[in-house]
Motif scaffolding. Structure first.
Motif, mmCIF file in Angstrom:
data_model
loop_
_atom_site.group_PDB
_atom_site.id
_atom_site.type_symbol
_atom_site.label_atom_id
_atom_site.label_comp_id
_atom_site.label_asym_id
_atom_site.label_seq_id
_atom_site.Cartn_x
_atom_site.Cartn_y
_atom_site.Cartn_z
ATOM 1 N N GLU B 154 0.822 -1.203 0.000
ATOM 2 C CA GLU B 154 0.000 0.000 0.000
ATOM 3 C C GLU B 154 0.864 1.264 0.000
ATOM 4 O OE1 GLU B 154 -3.956 1.650 1.875
ATOM 5 O OE2 GLU B 154 -3.544 -0.129 0.703
ATOM 6 N N ARG B 155 1.871 1.292 0.872
ATOM 7 C CA ARG B 155 2.719 2.479 1.005
ATOM 8 C C ARG B 155 3.852 2.523 -0.022
ATOM 9 N NH1 ARG B 155 3.589 4.018 7.344
ATOM 10 N NH2 ARG B 155 1.435 3.720 8.001
ATOM 11 N N GLU B 156 3.930 1.461 -0.831
ATOM 12 C CA GLU B 156 4.998 1.348 -1.838
ATOM 13 C C GLU B 156 6.375 1.440 -1.208
ATOM 14 O OE1 GLU B 156 4.222 3.949 -5.097
ATOM 15 O OE2 GLU B 156 2.204 3.168 -5.408
ATOM 16 N N ILE B 157 6.583 0.643 -0.165
ATOM 17 C CA ILE B 157 7.905 0.604 0.489
ATOM 18 C C ILE B 157 8.389 -0.841 0.618
ATOM 19 C CG2 ILE B 157 7.614 2.760 1.793
ATOM 20 C CD1 ILE B 157 6.791 1.060 4.229
ATOM 21 N N PRO B 158 9.683 -1.020 0.868
ATOM 22 C CA PRO B 158 10.220 -2.379 1.018
ATOM 23 C C PRO B 158 9.760 -3.054 2.322
ATOM 24 C CG PRO B 158 11.975 -0.804 0.525
ATOM 25 C CD PRO B 158 10.756 -0.013 0.869
ATOM 26 N N VAL B 159 9.826 -4.379 2.326
ATOM 27 C CA VAL B 159 9.600 -5.167 3.541
ATOM 28 C C VAL B 159 10.928 -5.785 3.962
ATOM 29 C CG1 VAL B 159 8.283 -7.030 4.616
ATOM 30 C CG2 VAL B 159 7.404 -5.930 2.580
ATOM 31 N N VAL B 160 11.205 -5.727 5.253
ATOM 32 C CA VAL B 160 12.366 -6.437 5.798
ATOM 33 C C VAL B 160 11.819 -7.382 6.871
ATOM 34 C CG1 VAL B 160 14.544 -6.248 7.047
ATOM 35 C CG2 VAL B 160 13.909 -4.485 5.356
ATOM 36 N N ILE B 161 12.070 -8.681 6.712
ATOM 37 C CA ILE B 161 11.618 -9.638 7.729
ATOM 38 C C ILE B 161 12.823 -10.373 8.301
ATOM 39 C CG2 ILE B 161 10.166 -11.635 8.256
ATOM 40 C CD1 ILE B 161 8.348 -10.873 5.959
ATOM 41 N N VAL B 162 12.971 -10.306 9.621
ATOM 42 C CA VAL B 162 14.014 -11.076 10.292
ATOM 43 C C VAL B 162 13.356 -12.342 10.823
ATOM 44 C CG1 VAL B 162 15.793 -11.092 12.066
ATOM 45 C CG2 VAL B 162 15.148 -8.930 10.967
ATOM 46 N N SER B 163 13.748 -13.482 10.254
ATOM 47 C CA SER B 163 13.078 -14.733 10.604
ATOM 48 C C SER B 163 13.870 -15.554 11.595
ATOM 49 C CB SER B 163 12.861 -15.589 9.352
ATOM 50 O OG SER B 163 11.913 -14.996 8.520
ATOM 51 N N THR B 164 13.146 -16.253 12.427
ATOM 52 C CA THR B 164 13.641 -17.384 13.197
ATOM 53 C C THR B 164 12.389 -18.156 13.538
ATOM 54 O OG1 THR B 164 14.750 -18.147 15.199
ATOM 55 C CG2 THR B 164 13.550 -16.078 15.377
ATOM 56 N N SER B 165 12.450 -19.482 13.424
ATOM 57 C CA SER B 165 11.233 -20.237 13.694
ATOM 58 C C SER B 165 11.485 -21.729 13.681
ATOM 59 C CB SER B 165 10.167 -19.909 12.643
ATOM 60 O OG SER B 165 8.988 -20.640 12.907
ATOM 61 N N GLY B 166 10.747 -22.423 14.550
ATOM 62 C CA GLY B 166 10.748 -23.880 14.508
ATOM 63 C C GLY B 166 9.761 -24.410 13.478
ATOM 64 N N GLY B 167 8.923 -23.522 12.909
ATOM 65 C CA GLY B 167 7.980 -23.943 11.880
ATOM 66 C C GLY B 167 6.565 -23.514 12.187
ATOM 67 N N ALA B 168 5.621 -24.241 11.631
ATOM 68 C CA ALA B 168 4.207 -23.918 11.857
ATOM 69 C C ALA B 168 3.813 -24.331 13.274
ATOM 70 C CB ALA B 168 3.336 -24.630 10.836
ATOM 71 N N ARG B 169 2.794 -23.672 13.834
ATOM 72 C CA ARG B 169 2.397 -23.944 15.216
ATOM 73 C C ARG B 169 1.352 -25.054 15.265
ATOM 74 N NH1 ARG B 169 1.268 -18.832 18.881
ATOM 75 N NH2 ARG B 169 3.458 -18.491 18.333
ATOM 76 N N MET B 170 1.789 -26.234 15.733
ATOM 77 C CA MET B 170 0.924 -27.412 15.806
ATOM 78 C C MET B 170 -0.419 -27.169 16.474
ATOM 79 S SD MET B 170 3.321 -30.502 16.997
ATOM 80 C CE MET B 170 4.027 -29.512 18.283
ATOM 81 N N TYR B 171 -0.395 -26.360 17.525
ATOM 82 C CA TYR B 171 -1.607 -26.155 18.321
ATOM 83 C C TYR B 171 -2.738 -25.531 17.498
ATOM 84 C CZ TYR B 171 1.637 -26.755 22.186
ATOM 85 O OH TYR B 171 2.581 -27.239 23.030
ATOM 86 N N GLU B 172 -2.405 -24.934 16.369
ATOM 87 C CA GLU B 172 -3.457 -24.346 15.547
ATOM 88 C C GLU B 172 -3.691 -25.156 14.283
ATOM 89 O OE1 GLU B 172 -3.420 -20.050 15.166
ATOM 90 O OE2 GLU B 172 -2.319 -19.888 17.054
#
Lengths: 339, 291
Positions: B154-172
């Motif tokens: 929408e704002r026409e700007i870049p996205v920066v994502i810093v990831s860390t994760s064990g994966g998808a959340r089983m509980y959901e």
């Protein structure tokens, strides 16, 4: 494979056996056993209903994995004509765990892509038990983009325990091959229908599963993690798979209640493997119905609906923001890794 | 000549004296070289070991403080919290676990999102936090990341994502699996507008997150020696009955196999991202004038 039966199928098989013996006796010895035969027939019918109308989620998972369950090519044989298989990802290899090609279903020419398991050991080695490598997902995308170019609808068949966890798969970036498919399938300018026909094993299933309509067979399942994997992490024991299967809400009916699937395709009593033709006919009927509706939509509308279909998935609430500690804090103990 | 007489086996004498204990939190032992590090010094060094360069885990607020230009970060959707839609009946209830992690981390869920400036460039920033339930992706993580991407489009700007994760959340259950499609779909629209996505992979980034947005960066950077992959190494070993190659699934392994753009030391992370934003941060074709 004829001898393979699941535990909960056994009482039915025993009665069927008794019925056969009785009929044989009646014929050979020319005695009238019709009253006994009718009695057993009724008992059998009641037993079948009792077992198959009250299947536990774990029993359905077992049915979805039944070695005699129809696979993608069994359905194609029954619902499609003029199938031409197209091979390879043009980069590395032809992954036999995913089959793709051109087919005619009813009045429609379509591109079909799907997981394929093997029927015996030799075939399973070739098909890698339906667990695809990156090449499989890249082949799938190549064929789907070909379909987009020539305005053919896409039908995918999902039936995998999961993408393959192996050294080669990691070296050739299985994660990226799935991720790219998720991104690209969202914007493919042609209708996509995905059908879970057996196992919907996590990311390996979703990798060919982003679609305008998601259909599922009555005894198929679709889950973020295998019941065994979930049990190993949460119960610390794979033996708790049945409990995990129930907790994960992975059955066709659960998924319909959660608004994840659009329609559940009925299977004959006893499961899809009891009658391939009936199952295939049910599948074809549902498939054509949804395909006809999708073909009525113009492209922009189709893409907007597909985006919204996924955009709205998720359940959350709002709370008052918690006080945040911006300063350094001692590192918390590493949390258990989720799937 | 023997100076000391042999007196047989030395005896261990139990002392009642209390062991001298270090005040908790003052010293931290390096997980790689074992060196005892003064916690304050470690924090001042962006949580990188001063002896061996080991990169300690960082909380989302710490990373934001490191990446965003001072005073520019405006958090969004801080009030989104997870709900137990499935009524997950396991050994512990999902609701209880959520509460425990919220108390422990001071976060509502495993990702913090917002707008900020990075070396002067406006960006939409999302940072995951491993200390919240292994930074697993459920509905809230998926929703916040999707909103961060959509807002950037929408704002026409870049996205920066810093990831860390064990994966998808089983509980959901299936809801968390579908977040993979949702986030990736938002990136498709962002990319169609020719906008930049920089994905930064930190230790560890695996499974469902790796098989969705984290792998879709126009530029993919990784911190040194991070574990990055799809399947866990133990699962691969058990499935294939094969010895895993040395350094398997590390940042260095991924770089060697051509799967990421660069490995960047944490101290160089902000300047590197800043430079990339200089090059790719807006869609105008730019030429640099030589004097």
């Amino acid at each position: 494979m004829k001898w393979f039966t699941l535990d909960f199928e056994k009482p039915i098989l025993e009665l069927e056996e008794a019925l056969r013996a009785l009929r044989k006796q009646s014929e050979e010895q020319k005695i009238d056993l019709s009253s006994q035969i009718t009695q057993i027939e009724q008992k059998l019918e009641a037993l079948r209903k009792d077992i198959f109308e009250h299947l536990t989620p774990w029993q359905r998972v077992q049915l979805a994995r039944h070695p005699r369950r129809p696979y993608m090519l069994d359905y194609l044989q029954r619902i499609a004509t003029d199938f031409i298989e197209l091979h390879g990802d043009r980069r590395y290899a032809d992954d036999r765990a995913i089959v793709g090609g051109l087919a005619t279903i009813g009045p429609h020419r379509v591109m079909v892509v799907g997981h394929q398991k093997g029927r015996d050991t030799k075939e399973n080695l070739m098909r890698n038990f339906g667990s695809a490598h990156p090449e499989g997902y890249r082949k799938a995308l190549r064929l789907m983009q070909l379909a987009e170019k020539f305005r053919l609808p896409i039908v995918t068949f999902i039936d995998t325990p999961g993408a393959y966890p192996g050294v080669g798969a990691e070296e050739r970036h299985i994660a990226e091959s799935i991720a790219v498919n998720l991104r690209e399938m969202m914007v493919l300018r042609t209708p996509i229908i995905a059908i879970v026909i057996g196992e919907g094993g996590s990311g390996g299933a979703l990798g060919i599963g982003v679609a305008d309509r998601l259909l599922i067979l009555e005894n198929a399942y679709y889950s973020v993690i295998s019941p065994e994997g979930c049990a190993a992490i949460l119960w610390k024991d794979r033996a708790n798979a049945a409990q995990a299967a129930a907790a994960l809400k992975l059955t066709a009916k659960d998924l319909l209640d959660l608004n994840i699937v659009d329609e559940v395709i009925p299977e004959p009593l006893g499961g899809a493997h009891k009658d391939y033709d009936v199952t295939a006919a049910n599948l074809k009927k549902a498939l054509l119905k949804h395909l006809d509706r999708l073909l009525d939509l113009d492209e922009a509308e189709l893409l907007e609906q597909r985006y919204k279909k996924y955009r709205k998935i998720g359940e959350f609430a709002r709370s008052t923001p918690r006080k945040r500690r911006m300063a350094a804090r001692p590192e918390a103990a590493p949390a258990p890794t989720e799937s | 000549m023997e100076v000391f007489e042999k007196t047989g086996q030395p005896k261990i004498i139990e002392t009642k004296q209390k062991k001298h204990e270090l005040p908790p939190g003052l010293w931290v032992k390096c997980k790689q070289c074992g060196e005892m590090l003064f916690a304050k010094e470690l924090a001042n060094n962006l949580k990188v070991c001063t002896h061996c360069d080991y990169h300690f885990g960082m909380s989302a607020p710490e990373r934001i403080a490191m990446l965003a230009d001072e005073g520019t970060f405006e958090e969004t959707d801080a009030d989104l919290v997870s709900v137990d839609k499935l009524g997950f009946t396991g050994v512990a209830s999902y609701t209880d676990r959520l509460k425990a992690y919220q108390r422990q981390t001071g976060l509502n869920d495993a990702v913090v999102t917002g707008f900020c400036k990075l070396n002067g460039h406006p960006v939409s920033l999302a940072v995951m936090d491993f200390s919240f339930l292994g930074a697993s992706m459920g509905s809230v993580v998926g929703e916040k990341i999707t909103r961060a991407i959509e807002a950037a489009t929408e704002r026409e700007i870049p996205v920066v994502i810093v990831s860390t994760s064990g994966g998808a959340r089983m509980y959901e259950g299936i809801l968390s699996l579908m977040q993979m499609a949702k986030t990736s779909g938002a990136l498709a629209r962002h990319a169609q507008e020719r906008l930049l996505f920089i994905s930064i992979l930190t230790h560890p980034t695996t499974a469902g997150v790796m098989a969705s947005f984290a792998s879709l960066g126009d530029i993919i950077l990784a911190e040194p020696k991070a574990l990055i992959g799809f399947a866990g190494p133990r699962v691969i070993k058990e499935t294939t009955q094969q010895e895993l190659p040395e350094g398997f699934q590390t940042s260095e392994f991924l770089l060697d196999h051509g799967l990421i753009d660069a490995i960047v030391h944490r101290k160089q992370l902000k300047p590197t991202v800043g430079k990339l934003l200089d090059y790719l941060g807006n869609r105008r074709f730019t030429t640099r004038k030589n004097n």
